[in-house]
Design an enzyme around this catalytic site. Structure first.
Site, PDB file in Angstrom:
ATOM      1  N   ASP A  63       0.829  -1.203   0.000  1.00 53.97           N
ATOM      2  CA  ASP A  63       0.000   0.000   0.000  1.00 53.97           C
ATOM      3  C   ASP A  63       0.864   1.253   0.000  1.00 53.97           C
ATOM      4  OD1 ASP A  63       0.936  -0.645   2.524  1.00 53.97           O
ATOM      5  OD2 ASP A  63      -0.881  -0.072   3.584  1.00 53.97           O
ATOM      6  N   ASP A 119       7.323   3.854   3.110  1.00 54.37           N
ATOM      7  CA  ASP A 119       7.687   5.057   3.862  1.00 54.37           C
ATOM      8  C   ASP A 119       9.211   5.028   4.041  1.00 54.37           C
ATOM      9  OD1 ASP A 119       8.081   6.778   6.218  1.00 54.37           O
ATOM     10  OD2 ASP A 119       5.925   6.749   6.480  1.00 54.37           O
ATOM     11  N   PHE A 169       1.022  12.147   6.709  1.00 53.53           N
ATOM     12  CA  PHE A 169       0.333  10.927   7.122  1.00 53.53           C
ATOM     13  C   PHE A 169      -0.976  10.804   6.350  1.00 53.53           C
ATOM     14  CE2 PHE A 169      -2.264   8.183   9.742  1.00 53.53           C
ATOM     15  CZ  PHE A 169      -1.376   7.137   9.940  1.00 53.53           C
ATOM     16  N   ARG A 193      -9.519   2.229   7.250  1.00 53.90           N
ATOM     17  CA  ARG A 193      -9.144   1.372   6.109  1.00 53.90           C
ATOM     18  C   ARG A 193     -10.257   1.267   5.067  1.00 53.90           C
ATOM     19  NH1 ARG A 193      -4.399  -1.344   7.545  1.00 53.90           N
ATOM     20  NH2 ARG A 193      -4.239  -1.993   9.716  1.00 53.90           N
TER      21      ARG A 193
HETATM   22  P1  IMP Z   1       7.961   1.684   6.353  1.00 58.45           P
HETATM   23  O1  IMP Z   1       8.382   2.910   7.114  1.00 58.45           O
HETATM   24  O2  IMP Z   1       8.270   1.827   4.883  1.00 58.45           O
HETATM   25  O3  IMP Z   1       8.532   0.442   6.946  1.00 58.45           O
HETATM   26  O4  IMP Z   1       6.376   1.595   6.472  1.00 58.45           O
HETATM   27  C1  IMP Z   1       5.823   0.821   7.476  1.00 58.45           C
HETATM   28  C2  IMP Z   1       4.344   0.752   7.433  1.00 58.45           C
HETATM   29  O5  IMP Z   1       3.873   1.936   8.040  1.00 58.45           O
HETATM   30  C3  IMP Z   1       3.621   0.699   6.093  1.00 58.45           C
HETATM   31  O6  IMP Z   1       3.530  -0.587   5.560  1.00 58.45           O
HETATM   32  C4  IMP Z   1       2.263   1.214   6.508  1.00 58.45           C
HETATM   33  O7  IMP Z   1       1.484   0.178   7.076  1.00 58.45           O
HETATM   34  C5  IMP Z   1       2.612   2.219   7.576  1.00 58.45           C
HETATM   35  N1  IMP Z   1       2.581   3.599   7.074  1.00 58.45           N
HETATM   36  C6  IMP Z   1       3.601   4.348   6.624  1.00 58.45           C
HETATM   37  N2  IMP Z   1       3.183   5.574   6.284  1.00 58.45           N
HETATM   38  C7  IMP Z   1       1.846   5.580   6.522  1.00 58.45           C
HETATM   39  C8  IMP Z   1       0.818   6.571   6.366  1.00 58.45           C
HETATM   40  O8  IMP Z   1       1.032   7.714   5.924  1.00 58.45           O
HETATM   41  N3  IMP Z   1      -0.432   6.194   6.726  1.00 58.45           N
HETATM   42  C9  IMP Z   1      -0.733   4.957   7.207  1.00 58.45           C
HETATM   43  N4  IMP Z   1       0.187   4.011   7.372  1.00 58.45           N
HETATM   44  C10 IMP Z   1       1.467   4.323   7.025  1.00 58.45           C
HETATM   45 MG    MG Z   2      -0.347   0.251   9.144  1.00 59.92          MG
END
Ligand code: IMP
Ligand code: MG
Length: 176
Positions: free
Chosen positions: A101, A104, A153, A166
């Site tokens: 999805d 980040d 966010f 969701r």
């Molecule tokens: P990562 O920082 O790339 O490891 O992202 C970890 C997880 O954080 C993602 O798979 C999402 O589930 C969640 N995430 C990151 N950014 C957002 C956001 O802006 N909204 C909601 N969930 C987020």
């Molecule tokens: Mg999440």
């Protein structure tokens, strides 16, 4: 505007734009000529994205499976250990396309890729609906990006704010 856990969000990517983005990503994946791909959707966030993009994938003999990344405390020396839940069958020599999805920092993606590589897969490609380039800390190449967004966010279309939101058909961002 909507309120979730006492925070206000405003529409950022409307449903119609999400649909166009997903359609365009499906075209790119279809044109990439991946042989017998095994799509792996990362739950929970990617459930709507996976459902929508798969309906537009026309590669013969494609398969889909769903995983979750979980962490538990291992033995004292190992500390936190990650495992992939749901990876039931043998995926050796498969051409994997990860469906995410949002990417980040990339920490989650890196963990998933390390665990998939242990399964001796043939190839791993990555498709993410949303990407936050300013937050990304990794070198892993992302093959298919729906939309790059600022470091805000976002919620909706599978993405949650503390497990709610969701179900929203649009993607919203936190209102300043
Ligand atoms: P990562 O920082 O790339 O490891 O992202 C970890 C997880 O954080 C993602 O798979 C999402 O589930 C969640 N995430 C990151 N950014 C957002 C956001 O802006 N909204 C909601 N969930 C987020
Ligand atoms: Mg999440």
């Amino acid at each position: 505007m909507i309120t979730l856990h006492n925070k206000t969000f405003e529409v950022f990517i409307p449903e119609t734009e999400i649909s166009a983005i997903v359609h365009s990503m499906a075209n790119q994946v279809n044109n990439s000529e991946i042989k017998n791909p095994l799509f792996i959707a990362v739950l929970n966030g990617s459930f709507l994205f996976a459902a929508d993009i798969m309906r537009k994938i026309n590669i013969p003999n494609c398969e889909i499976s769903f995983i979750k990344l979980s962490s538990y405390l291992g033995t004292e020396t190992k500390g936190e250990v990650n495992e992939l839940i749901g990876l039931g069958k043998n995926i050796r020599n498969r051409n994997i396309v990860i469906l995410e999805d949002i990417i980040d920092t990339g920490i989650t993606l890196e963990k998933i890729i390390l665990l998939l590589e242990k399964e001796e897969v043939a190839d791993i490609k990555v498709a993410t609906l949303l990407f936050k380039p300013e937050a990304y800390q990794k070198e892993i190449e992302i093959d298919f990006i729906g939309k790059s967004i600022p470091n805000d966010f976002v919620v909706g279309y599978g993405l949650d704010y503390d497990e709610i939101g969701r179900n929203l058909p649009h993607i919203y961002k936190l209102k300043e």
